[in-house]
Structure formats: C-alpha cells, structure tokens
Scaffold this motif. Structure first.
Motif, PDB file in Angstrom:
ATOM      1  N   ARG A 159       1.031  -1.066  -0.200  1.00  0.00           N
ATOM      2  CA  ARG A 159       0.038  -0.298  -0.185  1.00  0.00           C
ATOM      3  C   ARG A 159       0.636   0.616   0.078  1.00  0.00           C
ATOM      4  NH1 ARG A 159      -3.766   2.627   2.873  1.00  0.00           N
ATOM      5  NH2 ARG A 159      -4.971   4.058   1.141  1.00  0.00           N
ATOM      6  N   PRO A 206      -8.430   5.952  -6.741  1.00  0.00           N
ATOM      7  CA  PRO A 206      -8.256   4.586  -5.679  1.00  0.00           C
ATOM      8  C   PRO A 206      -8.683   3.575  -6.023  1.00  0.00           C
ATOM      9  CG  PRO A 206     -10.710   6.030  -5.030  1.00  0.00           C
ATOM     10  CD  PRO A 206      -9.296   6.902  -6.445  1.00  0.00           C
ATOM     11  N   THR A 239      -9.909  -0.602  -4.571  1.00  0.00           N
ATOM     12  CA  THR A 239     -10.681  -1.164  -3.773  1.00  0.00           C
ATOM     13  C   THR A 239     -10.701  -2.334  -3.228  1.00  0.00           C
ATOM     14  OG1 THR A 239     -10.877   1.113  -2.468  1.00  0.00           O
ATOM     15  CG2 THR A 239     -11.757  -1.129  -1.100  1.00  0.00           C
ATOM     16  N   LEU A 281      -6.141  -0.319  -2.484  1.00  0.00           N
ATOM     17  CA  LEU A 281      -6.013  -0.808  -0.871  1.00  0.00           C
ATOM     18  C   LEU A 281      -7.348  -2.385  -1.293  1.00  0.00           C
ATOM     19  CD1 LEU A 281      -6.373  -1.060   1.875  1.00  0.00           C
ATOM     20  CD2 LEU A 281      -8.432   0.968   0.810  1.00  0.00           C
ATOM     21  N   TRP A 282      -6.339  -3.252  -0.611  1.00  0.00           N
ATOM     22  CA  TRP A 282      -6.781  -4.470  -1.079  1.00  0.00           C
ATOM     23  C   TRP A 282      -7.116  -5.194   0.572  1.00  0.00           C
ATOM     24  CZ3 TRP A 282      -4.675  -9.757  -3.017  1.00  0.00           C
ATOM     25  CH2 TRP A 282      -5.731 -10.800  -2.517  1.00  0.00           C
ATOM     26  N   VAL A 283      -8.181  -4.887   0.995  1.00  0.00           N
ATOM     27  CA  VAL A 283      -8.587  -5.082   3.433  1.00  0.00           C
ATOM     28  C   VAL A 283      -8.666  -7.001   3.488  1.00  0.00           C
ATOM     29  CG1 VAL A 283     -10.430  -4.521   4.608  1.00  0.00           C
ATOM     30  CG2 VAL A 283     -10.008  -2.767   2.334  1.00  0.00           C
ATOM     31  N   LEU A 328     -13.947   0.174   7.071  1.00  0.00           N
ATOM     32  CA  LEU A 328     -13.215   1.562   6.074  1.00  0.00           C
ATOM     33  C   LEU A 328     -13.350   2.542   7.616  1.00  0.00           C
ATOM     34  CD1 LEU A 328     -14.036   1.116   2.371  1.00  0.00           C
ATOM     35  CD2 LEU A 328     -11.298   0.654   4.077  1.00  0.00           C
ATOM     36  N   LEU A 376     -10.473   6.745   5.323  1.00  0.00           N
ATOM     37  CA  LEU A 376     -10.832   5.592   3.883  1.00  0.00           C
ATOM     38  C   LEU A 376     -11.863   5.321   3.508  1.00  0.00           C
ATOM     39  CD1 LEU A 376      -8.013   3.039   5.413  1.00  0.00           C
ATOM     40  CD2 LEU A 376      -8.199   4.385   3.687  1.00  0.00           C
ATOM     41  N   HIS A 419     -12.238   5.107   0.112  1.00  0.00           N
ATOM     42  CA  HIS A 419     -12.770   3.858  -1.383  1.00  0.00           C
ATOM     43  C   HIS A 419     -13.582   3.014  -0.893  1.00  0.00           C
ATOM     44  CE1 HIS A 419      -8.453   3.545  -1.185  1.00  0.00           C
ATOM     45  NE2 HIS A 419      -7.906   4.588  -0.846  1.00  0.00           N
ATOM     46  N   TYR A 420     -14.919   3.808  -0.294  1.00  0.00           N
ATOM     47  CA  TYR A 420     -16.103   3.686  -0.706  1.00  0.00           C
ATOM     48  C   TYR A 420     -16.911   4.263  -2.094  1.00  0.00           C
ATOM     49  CZ  TYR A 420     -20.644   0.913   0.180  1.00  0.00           C
ATOM     50  OH  TYR A 420     -21.783   0.355   0.515  1.00  0.00           O
ATOM     51  N   ASN A 458     -16.303  -0.080  -2.486  1.00  0.00           N
ATOM     52  CA  ASN A 458     -14.976  -0.615  -3.422  1.00  0.00           C
ATOM     53  C   ASN A 458     -15.339  -0.888  -4.757  1.00  0.00           C
ATOM     54  OD1 ASN A 458     -15.668  -2.805  -0.298  1.00  0.00           O
ATOM     55  ND2 ASN A 458     -14.863  -1.179  -0.611  1.00  0.00           N
ATOM     56  N   TRP A 480     -20.370  -2.518  -3.870  1.00  0.00           N
ATOM     57  CA  TRP A 480     -18.655  -2.506  -4.753  1.00  0.00           C
ATOM     58  C   TRP A 480     -19.799  -2.642  -6.167  1.00  0.00           C
ATOM     59  CZ3 TRP A 480     -21.833  -6.652  -4.804  1.00  0.00           C
ATOM     60  CH2 TRP A 480     -21.939  -7.175  -3.438  1.00  0.00           C
TER      61      TRP A 480
END
Length: 904
Positions: A37, A45, A47, A85-87, A499, A508, A512-513, A515, A545
């Motif tokens: 990251r 972004p 995600t 970003l890979w949660v 997030l 975040l 990042h939302y 995804n 997503w």
C-alpha cells in the motif's frame, strides 16, 4: 531503490530457477517496506475487500483460486498507478471457533460450562492469540499483496461498534424483530445454523405408510374411514396438527374440513385443503407437523395456525418433550428422536394403523415390511455432524424482503454488475423469494445481541446497557439476551466497517467506498454477497462494490467435487512446495474461465513451472549477451524489421491484456501474456536476433523483457521481481513500477516480413518432421515467380533463412524435375527437391499405411460416440477418453494426409 533491495539484488542469474528462496525473500521485503500500500494520496482509488477467512481456517484450494484472482486484480491496478487497497482480515467464526476451544477443553477433561460466559470468552481470545490466524501466513506464501498494516478482525472493538449500531438502527427502523419460526437446529451444538452450514447427504432410510382414522364415524366417498399418509420421520406424528389434501383431489373433497383422530396421541385435527399436497404422489395426502418441517410450517400458517400455537415435541438435544396440549404419551417423553421413531412405528403397528410395504422374494412370494426402503436426502450440520432438526424457536430476524429491494434495483440499473451475467437470473430468483433472515445463534463466542429484558419480558434494544437501563427506567432489573449474532450478519458490513464506519468522515471510507470489485465463490452469493449489498445500500446509500465477480469451484481432475471422504482433496501448500507459488497462481488464472469450474491438473501446474523456467533461461541468455533492463517506459527507436515487429507485438499484447482485465477474463489475460512470452519472445524473437546484438537490438530486447516482467507480474510476482532486479540497477521495485505505455504503433510492413519468416520456418520444420527428414538437414528451395513483396523479404533476410529454415537460400527459378515437396509461406509456394534426401516410394507407402490406420480408428470411435447407448450409459471418463482419442486420431489423419499431399 532502498538499501534492502540493493542487498537483495543478485548479479548473474543462477543456472537453475529455484522458487522457494526467491518467494520468501521478496514477500518479506515487500511487506516490511510497505509496498502493498504505497503512499499515493492523489491517485485514483481501487479497492477490494478480501472475503474474511475463518480465524480457525487453513488455506484450501478454493482459497487459492479466490485470493489469486484478487491479487492479480490488485497488483494490476497498483501497476497502473492507482491507490490500490486490498482490505484483509479474519472472521471470528462463531461456531467453528467455539468448537475448537471446547474440543481442546474436552481433551483436558474440562468443559465450557465449568466457566462463566466471560471466562470462556477470555479463553477463546487466548486461543486466538496462540493458535488463530494460521491462514494469514499461508496467504503470504501464495503471494497475496494485502494491506497487512490494517488487518481487520470481526470482533475488534471498532468493528463490534459498527455491528451493534447496525443491529440497533435496524431494530429501531422495524427491520429487525423477534419471532417464532422454524430454524435449522443442530442438536449437538444446540444452536440454530444457516443454510450454508447444512450439508445434504444421502442416507438409507425408510418410507412408512400409516392409516389416519377419520373422527366421528366419517367416511370418504369410497367408503374408507381413514386417510393414508406416508413419512420418513414417523416420530413427528406426536406433534401433527393437520392432514393436507389438494383442493381438487376428488378422493378427499368430501372430507375437507372433517377431523382426524390421531391414533397415538388422541389429538383431533382437521383435513385441510392445500396445493402443497400433490395428488400424483403416494396417496395424495400429507401429514402436517408445522413445528418440525419447513413445508409444513407454511401449510400450517395458510391453515390459520399461528406460530405461537404450533406444537413443539423436542428439546434442544432433539429429545421428546411433552407438547403444549399434554397429549404425548409418557412412554415417549425423554426419548431420543430416533428411539422415538422406532417406538412410534411399533405402537402404530400393534394398533393396526401401519400399512406394510409389500415386496416379493425370489420365489414370487409376498414379503411384508414395516417400511419401503428409500435413499433419503438428509440434512446434516457440517460442524456438529448430526442430522439437523427443523425446530420452532424464538429467534431474531432481519426483514430481508425489505432490504432486498435496493440491491435488486442496483443490479437492474447496472450500478452493480454481476460477472458472469448468467448469475443475474439466480440472484433475482433468490432475492424475489427471500425469507426472513435468522441472525441469532445460541453460542457464547460472538457479538452478543444488544437486547435486555425486564422481569416482565419487555425488551429494550440499545447500544449499551446504560442506554437500555435509561429506556427501562430506574429500578428495573435487566438481563441481557444470551444469544450472539450470526457471523454472516457482521461480515455483511465488511466493505464499509473495515474502512472506519460508523465514522462517516473517516478518510478511508470517504475515498475507498464503494469498493471497485468483489471476487467471490458463487456458493456464497446469497449468504454473504447479497447481504453485503443489502447492508451497504441501506446504511451507505451506495452499492458496496461496482462489480461482483463469481468464480466456480476447484474440482478434482475428473470433475468430481473435492472431499476428504473421497480422498481427492489437493493441498495448495503442497503444490507451492513442489512447483512454487507462481506456477500455482498462473494455473488458477489460466484455468479460470467465466461460468465454469476449474479442474485441478497437477501436470498443468508443472507446465507453468516450466514456463517460469523458460522465462528465467531467456533472461539468463539476455544477461549473458549484455542485455540489461531499460530506463525507458516508451519503446526505443528501431530500424530493423525484427525489432519493429517485437515492439508491435508488445503494443498488441498490452492492448489485449488490458481488455481481458477490463472484462475480468482472467484466463484470456493469462494466456495472452503466456503466448507472447513463450511464442513471440522466447521461441522467435530470441532466435531471430541471435548473432546480431547491436546497440539497437540490445536496447529493444531489454525494453521488451522489462515489459514482459511488468505484464506478467500480477500473475507471477516472485520470479518477475527477481528478474527485474537481476537485469540491472532499478529506481524501485517491480511491484510499484509503471504499467507498460509503449507509445509506439504496429509497423505493418515489419509484421508481414517477420510473420512470413516465421511461417516459412514453421512450415518447413513441420514438413521435415512429417517426412522423417533430419531437422538439421540443409535443403534447397525454388520460387520461380515471387511477388515483389516476397522477393524483398527473402533478399532482406538471407542469414535468418539459412540459419533458421536450414535452406541453402531460395532461388528465383524453376525447380529441377524429380520428387519434391511444397512448402508455403504467405503468398509463396516454394518447391523443395527431395531426390537423394528420402526414398519417395517408401515414404509414400509408410504414410498411406499410417493414414489408413488412423482413419480406421477415428471412424470406429466416431461410431461409438454416435451411439446414444454408449454416450448415455458409459462412465463419463470413458466417454471423455473416447472423445479425446477420436480427436487425436482425426488430427493425425489430417496431418498424414497433408504430408502425402506435399509429396504430390
């Protein structure tokens, strides 16, 4: 470049590619340097949230597929400059984790009930600290470039806060409520479980037929004073509350509304009309036990029986208890359900109400049996391992029907794109017929339901006990609900609670939302994916997503589902030990075709290890000839046709790869880069430039090799990173390099020229092989009237034609008379004399004999495959082998016919 990288950069490449040391070295380096990251605050972004594996879990082959696809996507977007970003995190796995800890206690002659709830939960946390999370190390071995710095856990305080808020908000909105309904009850674990935790197995059982007498002397139109019913679970008649018949079934129309007198309990209940009863099945009448069968529950509701009034005959261990009406005979109370089954049959038989099943022995004599033998699809708990009992209990439910509306509209509008699109029909079918979602579990480990009860049973739902007390008022003693929430409830919040939600200003969350992509097995489309869509749209007012990619299962080589009982389970870590992570990853991508399952094939994994070795050897060859990494993202200037051609091939490969990734065609993406590396670069470009390593060629070859490493990196991260550094000093690691931007065009003339040479060499080699001519034999070739274009190509490439095609040049004149073969390339059809090279007559005879044999075998197999009896009745593997053999013999016949045609 960091000092760590410099220390790890090797000079001359080793002769042998050994993945183990390379993988351990580079993964540790990437993670310790924060390269999963990198800081890109101004970048767009991208995600992905990883489906959180159970904290108890270990990496299985399905995980390997799922996580490989995600890592390919995230590495690709990271190379394209995104803030990728890979949660990552783990699920607390309520049932599984509690079972693991309880088993450990049992091994020490200890048990959960020796402790308070709080003490037991402390022990679970201790277990997690010592033994939980094995799978995180295994994901690292696979090469997953997750953001470990923010690893999540569904029982972390911030996540628990989100779960509690969602429950309370839904309750206050009337979307969570307590109700009495049937659930899948595991009598061993003593908890409700989800449909996903139920395994259907075939068991050998019985189908019993009984007479249910009509009460008060009533008879049917045919004079019979009873209705015949059949069941695989005779014990449930102790809680029967109706008999259902189809409203149009003439046999029973006259007795609809009349009463049955149940023989064992003496309970009176009505004959009801309901379309659930099928006149074509058995007697057309069905006994109804609404408190212990899902279909019967719905029939009972339609018949006007309230859930609160439905009779329950089992306790939490599936032992018989007295029903509310007190009519179960004492001898049954306390019996296990299967012991009760035997006694019910025995008593019904003694009283003359069992209708025997009649069969015949070898002599034709009738034999009476209590039941008709049946293979029954029986539900088992996947963890408890015992038969699941439909049980009527008070549980907490989510109004899924209301929450399902927004996700359905999102899919219809395209706000959520399901890939492959064929899954949309399944999605809508389930969502349109969705049932209330049971979210309570009778466990100690998990998110405890934030509900408190006063002594009068009044329920107070609040985020804390203090707030619940404030609602109840001073002086009211409160007891908290003992149940915990289903783990699918908490994991449904994964795309936004990870997030920073419910802090709506969390950086975040804002960036990042929603995804971008969710990669998921189709088997959890409803249990997880759909529920994330419900919760995301409800609480965030946006889809969770933009794309949902559903992949298939990884099956055994023969297409069978993998299972421990079959002994066909494949350990991905064993494959990594044997062939390396890169080979396994590439296999998963190359075989992942939308809408199809992946058949495990270790030979293919080995083949992709050989592919990595081929690239390694190509890099060693380049290194030994002074070819190094390029400092340019754009293609170098080129004057020679072969260099212009390979630059154009890079341009086309990048475009094809980008399109495949945009379409989420992982197989097409992997195969695109595979064929470029193996065919164009290794097999042809390197061969064509041998002996001609001028400055231009070195620059182009180094640049092309760099483009290969970048394009291949998402699929094979370890070998590419190693080669990247071995080819020279770099400004940074490959994992954060720039995606190819050749800034060049395809040179049509160069493409024609090189493809003509490739066709000539390939066709000549094929012809030699077909006719048994030694590959190194030098031959003559004649082309009397070449086109201007072809003549120009030949005159420009005499050295390549002599070296690769093994020709003593191509003469622009008529060929001498005598035996010869024809070899084509482009618009040219060259004559290659064979006098003195082979015995023409003998070669023709050999080819004709072999052709006849192949045609005969192909025809025989064609006849077998055209026989429906063989195709339908033979084992699938036998049919598959016959098809493969037919294809092989047909292709061989075609090859031999072509060889004969060459000889004229």
């Amino acid at each position: 470049m960091t000092e760590t990288t410099s220390a790890q950069t090797s000079g001359e490449l080793a002769k042998t590619f050994e993945p183990a040391g390379i993988e351990a070295k580079w993964y540790a380096h990437w993670e310790s340097n924060g390269l999963f990251r990198p800081e890109r605050p101004d970048a767009a972004p991208y995600t992905i949230v990883n489906p959180p594996p159970n904290v108890t879990g270990s990496l299985h082959i399905g995980h390997a597929l799922d996580n490989t696809l995600q890592d390919v996507a995230i590495r690709y977007e990271r190379l394209r400059g995104k803030d990728a970003l890979w949660v990552v995190g783990m699920d607390h796995a309520g049932i599984a984790t509690q079972m693991v800890v309880e088993r450990q206690m049992e091994a020490r002659q200890d048990k959960r009930t020796n402790y308070t709830r709080e003490q037991f939960v402390d022990k679970v946390w201790e277990w997690k600290a010592e033994s939980g999370g094995t799978i995180t190390g295994q994901l690292r071995r696979l090469g997953c470039s997750m953001d470990w710095s923010r690893e999540q856990f569904t029982m972390d305080p911030h996540f628990t806060r989100a779960v509690v808020k969602v429950f309370v908000d839904l309750y206050n909105q009337g979307l969570i409520y307590r109700d009495k309904r049937l659930v899948n009850w595991d009598p061993k674990l003593k908890t409700a479980i989800s449909d996903l935790e139920v395994e259907t197995r075939e068991t050998q059982g019985g189908f019993w037929h009984f007479k249910y007498p009509l009460a008060d002397g009533v008879t049917r139109d045919d004079g019979l004073d009873y209705i015949e019913v059949a069941t695989t679970r005779p014990e449930t008649m102790l809680a029967d509350m109706a008999v259902a018949v189809h409203p149009e079934d003439e046999r029973y129309k006259s007795v609809i509304g009349k009463e049955i007198l149940q023989p064992l309990t003496g309970r009176r209940f009505k004959v009801v009309a309901d379309e659930h009863a099928d006149p074509e099945l058995g007697s057309g009448a069905v006994k109804i036990t609404p408190g212990h069968d899902f279909n019967d529950f719905e029939v009972g509701k339609r018949a006007g029986i309230k859930a609160a009034d439905m009779l329950n005959m089992f306790d939490a261990e599936a032992k018989v208890v007295q029903t509310a009406d007190g009519l179960v005979p004492d001898e049954f109370v306390g019996l296990d359900r299967f012991d009760a089954r035997k006694l019910v049959v025995e008593r019904m038989k003694e009283a003359g109400f069992l209708i025997p099943h009649v069969s015949k022995d070898k002599e034709g004599n009738e034999v009476l049996h209590d039941a008709e033998p049946r293979t029954i699809q029986t539900p088992f708990g996947d963890r408890g391992g015992v038969v699941i009992e439909p049980w009527l209990t008070d549980q907490w439910y989510v109004d899924a029907e209301t929450l399902a509306k927004a996700p359905m509209e999102a899919v219809r509008s395209g706000a959520i794109e399901i890939v492959p699109k064929t899954w949309e029909k399944t999605f809508f079918n389930w969502m349109e017929n969705i049932q209330p979602w049971c979210v309570s579990r009778q466990l100690w480990w998990g998110h405890r339901i934030p509900a408190w009860y006063g002594s009068d049973g009044q329920c107070y739902v609040a985020e804390t006990e203090e707030k619940a007390q404030a609602k109840a008022g001073d002086g009211v003693t409160l007891d908290r609900d003992n149940d915990v929430l289903d783990t699918w409830f908490s994991s449904a919040l994964w795309p936004f609670a990870t997030l920073g939600w419910p802090d709506e200003d969390a950086p975040l969350l804002k960036k990042h939302y929603p995804n971008d992509l969710l990669v998921s097995g189709f088997d959890i489309l409803f249990f997880w994916d759909a529920r994330m869509a419900m919760q995301g749209l409800h609480f965030m007012k946006e889809v969770p997503w933009k794309k949902l990619y559903l992949h298939g299962l990884v099956r055994a080589a023969d297409g069978a589902k993998m299972s421990k009982s079959k002994g066909n389970v494949v350990d991905p870590l064993g494959l990594i030990d044997k062939y390396g992570a890169d080979a396994l990853r590439f296999f998963m991508c190359a075989m992942e075709s939308q809408g199809r399952d992946v058949k495990m094939d270790e030979k293919r994994v080995e083949g992709y290890r050989n592919f990595a070795t081929k690239l390694w050897n190509a890099a060693r060859f380049c290194q030994s000839n002074g070819i190094t990494g390029s400092a340019s993202i754009a293609a170098p200037a080129a004057a020679s046709a072969v260099n212009k051609w390979i630059i154009g091939e890079v341009v086309e490969t990048v475009a094809a790869l980008d399109q495949a990734m945009a379409d989420l065609r992982f197989d097409a993406a992997a195969n695109t880069v595979y064929h470029f590396v193996w065919d164009q670069f290794c097999d042809w470009y390197i061969e064509l430039i041998k002996g001609n390593f001028d400055a231009e060629t070195k620059a182009v070859a180094g640049w092309v090799l760099d483009q290969i490493l970048v394009m291949l990196h998402p699929f094979m991260p370890f070998v590419t990173e190693e080669l990247w550094h071995a080819l020279g000093e770099r400004d940074g690691e490959l994992i954060v390099a720039a995606w190819p931007k050749p800034d060049a065009a395809v040179d049509a003339a160069a493409k024609r020229e090189v493809e003509w040479l490739i066709a000539l060499v390939s066709n000549l080699r094929t012809a030699k092989n077909e006719l048994g001519i030694a590959p190194g034999a030098k031959l003559d070739a004649y082309l009397p009237e070449p086109s201007a274009q072809t003549r120009g190509i030949i005159e420009a490439n005499p050295a390549a034609i002599e070296r690769l095609a093994r020709l003593n040049g191509i003469r622009f004149e008529a060929a001498p008379t005598g035996a010869a073969m024809q070899v084509g390339a482009g618009d040219a059809n060259m004559i290659v004399p064979l006098e003195g090279v082979i015995d023409i007559a003998a070669e023709k005879a050999r080819l004709e004999k072999a052709l006849a044999a192949s045609q005969k075998e192909a025809k025989s197999l064609e006849g077998r495959l055209g026989n429906p009896s063989f195709v339908e009745k033979a084992k699938p593997e036998a049919v598959e082998k016959a098809r493969a053999d037919h294809a092989m013999h047909a292709a061989e016949a075609e090859r031999l016919a072509a060889a004969l045609q060459r000889l004229g």
